[in-house]
Design a protein around this motif. Structure first.
Motif, PDB file in Angstrom:
ATOM      1  N   MET A  79       0.844  -1.186   0.000  1.00  0.00           N
ATOM      2  CA  MET A  79       0.000   0.000   0.000  1.00  0.00           C
ATOM      3  C   MET A  79       0.888   1.248   0.000  1.00  0.00           C
ATOM      4  SD  MET A  79      -3.063   0.915   2.532  1.00  0.00           S
ATOM      5  CE  MET A  79      -4.306   1.928   1.841  1.00  0.00           C
ATOM      6  N   THR A  80       0.499   2.220  -0.773  1.00  0.00           N
ATOM      7  CA  THR A  80       1.254   3.456  -0.901  1.00  0.00           C
ATOM      8  C   THR A  80       0.837   4.441   0.192  1.00  0.00           C
ATOM      9  OG1 THR A  80       1.356   3.150  -3.289  1.00  0.00           O
ATOM     10  CG2 THR A  80       1.818   5.352  -2.465  1.00  0.00           C
ATOM     11  N   LEU A  81       1.818   4.980   0.885  1.00  0.00           N
ATOM     12  CA  LEU A  81       1.578   6.031   1.864  1.00  0.00           C
ATOM     13  C   LEU A  81       1.465   7.352   1.108  1.00  0.00           C
ATOM     14  CD1 LEU A  81       1.484   7.101   4.803  1.00  0.00           C
ATOM     15  CD2 LEU A  81       3.993   7.278   4.669  1.00  0.00           C
ATOM     16  N   ILE A  82       0.386   8.098   1.353  1.00  0.00           N
ATOM     17  CA  ILE A  82       0.193   9.402   0.724  1.00  0.00           C
ATOM     18  C   ILE A  82       0.193  10.451   1.825  1.00  0.00           C
ATOM     19  CG2 ILE A  82      -1.272  10.833  -0.751  1.00  0.00           C
ATOM     20  CD1 ILE A  82      -2.554   8.213  -1.784  1.00  0.00           C
ATOM     21  N   THR A  83       1.095  11.431   1.713  1.00  0.00           N
ATOM     22  CA  THR A  83       1.188  12.499   2.695  1.00  0.00           C
ATOM     23  C   THR A  83       1.145  13.852   1.978  1.00  0.00           C
ATOM     24  OG1 THR A  83       3.601  12.472   2.629  1.00  0.00           O
ATOM     25  CG2 THR A  83       2.541  11.099   4.309  1.00  0.00           C
ATOM     26  N   ALA A  84       1.000  14.906   2.766  1.00  0.00           N
ATOM     27  CA  ALA A  84       0.983  16.264   2.223  1.00  0.00           C
ATOM     28  C   ALA A  84       1.995  17.109   2.979  1.00  0.00           C
ATOM     29  CB  ALA A  84      -0.409  16.871   2.370  1.00  0.00           C
ATOM     30  N   VAL A  85       2.670  18.005   2.248  1.00  0.00           N
ATOM     31  CA  VAL A  85       3.596  18.926   2.884  1.00  0.00           C
ATOM     32  C   VAL A  85       3.443  20.320   2.286  1.00  0.00           C
ATOM     33  CG1 VAL A  85       5.318  17.150   3.430  1.00  0.00           C
ATOM     34  CG2 VAL A  85       5.539  18.473   1.330  1.00  0.00           C
ATOM     35  N   LEU A  86       3.712  21.302   3.117  1.00  0.00           N
ATOM     36  CA  LEU A  86       3.785  22.683   2.680  1.00  0.00           C
ATOM     37  C   LEU A  86       5.223  22.933   2.277  1.00  0.00           C
ATOM     38  CD1 LEU A  86       2.129  25.365   2.566  1.00  0.00           C
ATOM     39  CD2 LEU A  86       3.083  25.879   4.823  1.00  0.00           C
ATOM     40  N   GLY A  87       5.439  23.305   1.027  1.00  0.00           N
ATOM     41  CA  GLY A  87       6.811  23.522   0.611  1.00  0.00           C
ATOM     42  C   GLY A  87       6.961  23.752  -0.871  1.00  0.00           C
ATOM     43  N   ASP A  88       8.191  23.623  -1.307  1.00  0.00           N
ATOM     44  CA  ASP A  88       8.619  23.865  -2.681  1.00  0.00           C
ATOM     45  C   ASP A  88       8.943  22.518  -3.321  1.00  0.00           C
ATOM     46  OD1 ASP A  88      10.083  24.427  -5.000  1.00  0.00           O
ATOM     47  OD2 ASP A  88      11.266  26.014  -4.054  1.00  0.00           O
ATOM     48  N   ILE A  89       8.252  22.165  -4.375  1.00  0.00           N
ATOM     49  CA  ILE A  89       8.467  20.859  -4.992  1.00  0.00           C
ATOM     50  C   ILE A  89       9.899  20.685  -5.473  1.00  0.00           C
ATOM     51  CG2 ILE A  89       7.692  21.470  -7.315  1.00  0.00           C
ATOM     52  CD1 ILE A  89       6.278  18.590  -7.227  1.00  0.00           C
ATOM     53  N   THR A  90      10.555  21.774  -5.840  1.00  0.00           N
ATOM     54  CA  THR A  90      11.926  21.656  -6.348  1.00  0.00           C
ATOM     55  C   THR A  90      12.929  21.307  -5.256  1.00  0.00           C
ATOM     56  OG1 THR A  90      12.525  23.996  -6.092  1.00  0.00           O
ATOM     57  CG2 THR A  90      11.453  23.348  -8.172  1.00  0.00           C
ATOM     58  N   GLN A  91      12.501  21.341  -4.006  1.00  0.00           N
ATOM     59  CA  GLN A  91      13.400  21.046  -2.885  1.00  0.00           C
ATOM     60  C   GLN A  91      13.126  19.679  -2.246  1.00  0.00           C
ATOM     61  OE1 GLN A  91      15.991  23.182  -2.389  1.00  0.00           O
ATOM     62  NE2 GLN A  91      15.068  24.029  -4.249  1.00  0.00           N
ATOM     63  N   GLN A  92      12.271  18.889  -2.856  1.00  0.00           N
ATOM     64  CA  GLN A  92      11.902  17.590  -2.287  1.00  0.00           C
ATOM     65  C   GLN A  92      12.960  16.536  -2.609  1.00  0.00           C
ATOM     66  OE1 GLN A  92       9.118  17.534  -0.196  1.00  0.00           O
ATOM     67  NE2 GLN A  92       9.354  19.715  -0.666  1.00  0.00           N
ATOM     68  N   HIS A  93      13.417  15.839  -1.585  1.00  0.00           N
ATOM     69  CA  HIS A  93      14.408  14.769  -1.745  1.00  0.00           C
ATOM     70  C   HIS A  93      13.670  13.445  -1.917  1.00  0.00           C
ATOM     71  CE1 HIS A  93      18.031  17.145  -0.782  1.00  0.00           C
ATOM     72  NE2 HIS A  93      17.134  17.905  -0.170  1.00  0.00           N
ATOM     73  N   VAL A  94      13.300  13.171  -3.156  1.00  0.00           N
ATOM     74  CA  VAL A  94      12.562  11.966  -3.530  1.00  0.00           C
ATOM     75  C   VAL A  94      13.210  11.383  -4.779  1.00  0.00           C
ATOM     76  CG1 VAL A  94      10.354  12.699  -2.515  1.00  0.00           C
ATOM     77  CG2 VAL A  94      10.912  13.356  -4.863  1.00  0.00           C
ATOM     78  N   ASP A  95      12.784  10.191  -5.149  1.00  0.00           N
ATOM     79  CA  ASP A  95      13.312   9.596  -6.378  1.00  0.00           C
ATOM     80  C   ASP A  95      12.847  10.361  -7.614  1.00  0.00           C
ATOM     81  OD1 ASP A  95      14.613   7.582  -4.926  1.00  0.00           O
ATOM     82  OD2 ASP A  95      12.881   6.237  -5.067  1.00  0.00           O
ATOM     83  N   ALA A  96      11.575  10.778  -7.614  1.00  0.00           N
ATOM     84  CA  ALA A  96      11.027  11.465  -8.793  1.00  0.00           C
ATOM     85  C   ALA A  96      10.097  12.595  -8.384  1.00  0.00           C
ATOM     86  CB  ALA A  96      10.275  10.481  -9.683  1.00  0.00           C
ATOM     87  N   LEU A  97      10.229  13.713  -9.095  1.00  0.00           N
ATOM     88  CA  LEU A  97       9.306  14.843  -8.978  1.00  0.00           C
ATOM     89  C   LEU A  97       8.365  14.790 -10.165  1.00  0.00           C
ATOM     90  CD1 LEU A  97      11.809  17.780  -8.320  1.00  0.00           C
ATOM     91  CD2 LEU A  97      10.498  16.495  -6.621  1.00  0.00           C
ATOM     92  N   VAL A  98       7.095  15.088  -9.940  1.00  0.00           N
ATOM     93  CA  VAL A  98       6.152  15.142 -11.056  1.00  0.00           C
ATOM     94  C   VAL A  98       5.923  16.596 -11.428  1.00  0.00           C
ATOM     95  CG1 VAL A  98       3.839  14.582 -11.875  1.00  0.00           C
ATOM     96  CG2 VAL A  98       5.085  12.962 -10.426  1.00  0.00           C
ATOM     97  N   ASN A  99       6.204  16.891 -12.685  1.00  0.00           N
ATOM     98  CA  ASN A  99       6.089  18.227 -13.238  1.00  0.00           C
ATOM     99  C   ASN A  99       4.759  18.382 -13.966  1.00  0.00           C
ATOM    100  OD1 ASN A  99       6.574  20.739 -14.375  1.00  0.00           O
ATOM    101  ND2 ASN A  99       7.866  19.932 -16.006  1.00  0.00           N
ATOM    102  N   ALA A 100       4.009  19.411 -13.608  1.00  0.00           N
ATOM    103  CA  ALA A 100       2.791  19.760 -14.331  1.00  0.00           C
ATOM    104  C   ALA A 100       3.224  20.519 -15.586  1.00  0.00           C
ATOM    105  CB  ALA A 100       1.880  20.612 -13.453  1.00  0.00           C
ATOM    106  N   ALA A 101       3.479  19.783 -16.632  1.00  0.00           N
ATOM    107  CA  ALA A 101       4.105  20.319 -17.848  1.00  0.00           C
ATOM    108  C   ALA A 101       3.079  20.838 -18.844  1.00  0.00           C
ATOM    109  CB  ALA A 101       4.935  19.222 -18.517  1.00  0.00           C
ATOM    110  N   SER A 102       3.564  21.659 -19.754  1.00  0.00           N
ATOM    111  CA  SER A 102       2.749  22.075 -20.889  1.00  0.00           C
ATOM    112  C   SER A 102       2.842  20.992 -21.966  1.00  0.00           C
ATOM    113  CB  SER A 102       3.249  23.407 -21.454  1.00  0.00           C
ATOM    114  OG  SER A 102       4.532  23.247 -22.012  1.00  0.00           O
ATOM    115  N   ARG A 103       1.887  20.969 -22.860  1.00  0.00           N
ATOM    116  CA  ARG A 103       1.840  19.971 -23.927  1.00  0.00           C
ATOM    117  C   ARG A 103       3.122  19.990 -24.774  1.00  0.00           C
ATOM    118  NH1 ARG A 103      -2.984  21.270 -26.131  1.00  0.00           N
ATOM    119  NH2 ARG A 103      -4.044  19.951 -24.652  1.00  0.00           N
ATOM    120  N   GLU A 104       3.724  21.158 -24.945  1.00  0.00           N
ATOM    121  CA  GLU A 104       4.926  21.287 -25.779  1.00  0.00           C
ATOM    122  C   GLU A 104       6.176  20.742 -25.105  1.00  0.00           C
ATOM    123  OE1 GLU A 104       2.861  23.916 -24.995  1.00  0.00           O
ATOM    124  OE2 GLU A 104       1.714  23.729 -26.843  1.00  0.00           O
TER     125      GLU A 104
END
Length: 167
Positions: free
Chosen positions: A1-26
């Motif tokens: 089971m996947t643990l889902i948590t929430a944090v207040l912060g800057d996604i660019t500063q997260q020490h994780v394996d992968a960051l998910v970017n809300a990208a533009s289609r281009e």
């Protein structure tokens, strides 16, 4: 089971394996989360986006690059539906989370940080965006051990935490 948590912060500063970017289609960088990831991650992310995705990505799809100077191994880029452009199908928003987890599984990522896709410039209301994120992440089969939902806004954090309690 996947643990889902929430944090207040800057996604660019997260020490994780992968960051998910809300990208533009281009897939060429932009504003908001996309712009921040490209700025902090450096030019190598854009170079890889151009070479790996010469025609961009479809709405609801996801793909990856390495993370450049970010404190992660990979960036998973996903294209959310733009409500302002008439893309109002909530299943496309859910697809962003499912496809991102599938890409994370292909990469072997155990920890992934997501922004709330669509809740910024693409015009989805916060409640719908958060509900879609939490429900989809909780219901999607994955090998990812931990998902962190990252927001820089107190009101969004409270909304995410409330939805996590209902999940």
């Amino acid at each position: 089971m996947t643990l889902i948590t929430a944090v207040l912060g800057d996604i660019t500063q997260q020490h994780v394996d992968a960051l998910v970017n809300a990208a533009s289609r281009e897939m060429r960088g932009g504003s908001g989360v996309d712009g921040a990831i490209h700025r902090v991650g450096g030019a190598s992310i854009l170079t890889q986006c151009i070479s790996r995705f010469p025609h961009g990505l479809a709405t609801g799809d996801a793909g990856w690059t390495t993370a450049g100077d970010l404190p992660a191994k990979w960036v998973i880029h996903t294209v959310g539906p733009n409500r302002h452009a008439g893309e109002t199908d909530r299943s496309l928003l859910a697809s962003c989370y499912r496809r991102s987890l599938e890409v994370a599984d292909e990469l072997g990522a155990a920890t992934v940080a997501f922004a709330i896709i669509g809740a910024g410039a693409y015009g989805w209301d916060l409640d719908t965006a958060v509900t879609t994120a939490v429900q989809t992440l909780a219901a999607s089969p994955t090998q990812v051990r931990e998902v962190t939902l990252v927001t820089p806004h107190d009101d969004a954090l409270r909304t995410i935490e409330a939805q996590l309690l209902r999940a």
